[in-house]
Design a protein around this motif. Sequence first.
Motif, mmCIF file in Angstrom:
data_model
loop_
_atom_site.group_PDB
_atom_site.id
_atom_site.type_symbol
_atom_site.label_atom_id
_atom_site.label_comp_id
_atom_site.label_asym_id
_atom_site.label_seq_id
_atom_site.Cartn_x
_atom_site.Cartn_y
_atom_site.Cartn_z
ATOM 1 N N VAL A 55 33.435 34.217 40.787
ATOM 2 C CA VAL A 55 34.045 35.338 40.067
ATOM 3 C C VAL A 55 34.800 36.256 41.034
ATOM 4 O O VAL A 55 35.984 36.536 40.847
ATOM 5 C CB VAL A 55 32.983 36.130 39.286
ATOM 6 C CG1 VAL A 55 33.643 37.288 38.520
ATOM 7 C CG2 VAL A 55 32.243 35.219 38.321
ATOM 8 N N HIS B 168 28.105 32.635 41.991
ATOM 9 C CA HIS B 168 29.008 33.403 41.138
ATOM 10 C C HIS B 168 29.711 34.528 41.892
ATOM 11 O O HIS B 168 30.780 34.976 41.454
ATOM 12 C CB HIS B 168 28.260 33.925 39.917
ATOM 13 C CG HIS B 168 28.011 32.863 38.885
ATOM 14 N ND1 HIS B 168 26.883 32.072 38.893
ATOM 15 C CD2 HIS B 168 28.774 32.416 37.851
ATOM 16 C CE1 HIS B 168 26.941 31.208 37.897
ATOM 17 N NE2 HIS B 168 28.076 31.393 37.247
ATOM 18 N N SER C 144 30.155 40.944 32.244
ATOM 19 C CA SER C 144 30.991 40.265 33.236
ATOM 20 C C SER C 144 32.072 39.424 32.567
ATOM 21 O O SER C 144 33.240 39.464 32.966
ATOM 22 C CB SER C 144 30.121 39.391 34.142
ATOM 23 O OG SER C 144 30.908 38.724 35.109
ATOM 24 N N LEU D 296 25.723 39.113 31.650
ATOM 25 C CA LEU D 296 26.691 38.025 31.488
ATOM 26 C C LEU D 296 27.803 38.416 30.519
ATOM 27 O O LEU D 296 28.978 38.128 30.765
ATOM 28 C CB LEU D 296 25.991 36.761 30.995
ATOM 29 C CG LEU D 296 25.213 35.962 32.041
ATOM 30 C CD1 LEU D 296 24.396 34.859 31.367
ATOM 31 C CD2 LEU D 296 26.174 35.332 33.044
ATOM 32 N N ARG E 142 28.335 40.405 37.417
ATOM 33 C CA ARG E 142 27.706 39.074 37.443
ATOM 34 C C ARG E 142 26.644 38.975 38.525
ATOM 35 O O ARG E 142 25.626 38.279 38.357
ATOM 36 C CB ARG E 142 28.790 37.994 37.666
ATOM 37 C CG ARG E 142 28.240 36.566 37.614
ATOM 38 C CD ARG E 142 27.631 36.279 36.277
ATOM 39 N NE ARG E 142 27.027 34.956 36.201
ATOM 40 C CZ ARG E 142 25.790 34.656 36.616
ATOM 41 N NH1 ARG E 142 25.044 35.603 37.173
ATOM 42 N NH2 ARG E 142 25.316 33.432 36.483
ATOM 43 N N VAL F 198 23.327 41.064 36.125
ATOM 44 C CA VAL F 198 22.657 39.934 35.477
ATOM 45 C C VAL F 198 21.164 39.854 35.808
ATOM 46 O O VAL F 198 20.343 39.598 34.912
ATOM 47 C CB VAL F 198 23.377 38.611 35.835
ATOM 48 C CG1 VAL F 198 22.529 37.400 35.459
ATOM 49 C CG2 VAL F 198 24.722 38.539 35.120
ATOM 50 N N TRP G 182 36.145 39.934 32.831
ATOM 51 C CA TRP G 182 36.970 38.807 33.310
ATOM 52 C C TRP G 182 38.072 38.500 32.309
ATOM 53 O O TRP G 182 39.250 38.368 32.689
ATOM 54 C CB TRP G 182 36.060 37.605 33.512
ATOM 55 C CG TRP G 182 36.746 36.297 33.757
ATOM 56 C CD1 TRP G 182 37.392 35.519 32.827
ATOM 57 C CD2 TRP G 182 36.870 35.587 35.007
ATOM 58 N NE1 TRP G 182 37.886 34.378 33.405
ATOM 59 C CE2 TRP G 182 37.587 34.388 34.729
ATOM 60 C CE3 TRP G 182 36.433 35.830 36.298
ATOM 61 C CZ2 TRP G 182 37.879 33.457 35.734
ATOM 62 C CZ3 TRP G 182 36.722 34.899 37.293
ATOM 63 C CH2 TRP G 182 37.440 33.728 37.009
#
Length: 384
Positions: free
Chosen positions: A303, A299, A360, A357, A346, A350, A364
Amino acid sequence: MRNLGAAPLWSLGFRPFFLAGAGFAALAVAIWALWLYGRLPGAQPLGGMLAWHRHEMPFGFAGAVVAGFLLTAVPNWTGRPGVRGWSLIGLFAVWLVGRLAWWLPLGPTGLLLMQAPFLPLLAVLLGCDLIAAGKRENYPILLVLALLTVCQWLTLAGMASDDVGLQRRGVLAALWLIAALMSVIGGRVIPFFIQRGLNRPAASQSYPRQTQTLLVASMLVALCVAAGGNDQPRVWLAALYLLISGLHLVRLWRWHDKDLWRVPLLWSLYVAYAWLLVAAAAMALWHAGWIAQQSLATHALAVGGVGGLILAMIARVSLGHTGRPLTPSKTVVIAFGLIVLAALSRVLLVPISALGLGVSATLWCLAFALFVGRYAGWLLGPRR
């Protein structure tokens, strides 16, 4: 209808695919997060929400933006007019049908048939121009698109056979292929953008062997992942990931200019590219047995690296190709910051909080929603 093909939206590939890709990025992650926290009851896509999320982020979201960039860049590389008008509408319709297919009662075979054409069609359209212009240095891009197609088929085959491991390998291999493609493209455009943005003299060396080594190493990683070599820690794979991270580090060192931090269109690209280094280094640490969760490295790439580079790139390319000054609005600068915070949340939040989550995902979605809100009118309207 006759005038539809002549609308500004269909004049160049970046317009529909950047707009739809960014919008889909916000919508898809919002749906995923709401479902994950039990806030989205009702029908699920074919194969379940996890299968949908895994497939749609690399092949739906990233696939759209890759298509938009390449359909815009290849005409510049070749001097040919490129895909536009009704041909572009047709290609976009194939992408859109693929997104809708998950929610239709098609069955696994029907879903595969609806998903399969987009990447091969894109490769054929780009390949025709590259071959006609004799641009052999760009042929590796066609190879990456072909390998992405294979990864998509593996992913869908895993879903159809209820083989979660195969599905996961296809998605992760695709993610590293997208990173390879971004490494090649980033190696071309980021130094150029820095040079132009800061009025620096043109770089005297392009370091083609470094780019070739990075591309080959990244493709080897993708092939190993697809074959199942990434399922367990392996020391030799740690060495390969370490090589990739080292090459990224050398690039970042060569590109660095202290003044880039005052230009949002430059620092956003630079920071996003740095996430490629972080992801590769984290994978090396996982294979060496020094970190416990491979998903954190994945991730960081998805991300921070892919998401961050996409947002920074589409913001810069859209300004240039719609004839606007290369100065993003405060809204888009905020979006750049939000995507960095989304990646940090993330990766760092997390592991210690169940809210990580959600934080994040929210950041996003806000980042890409801000881009759509600011750029939609420009992408839909004529060039200035």
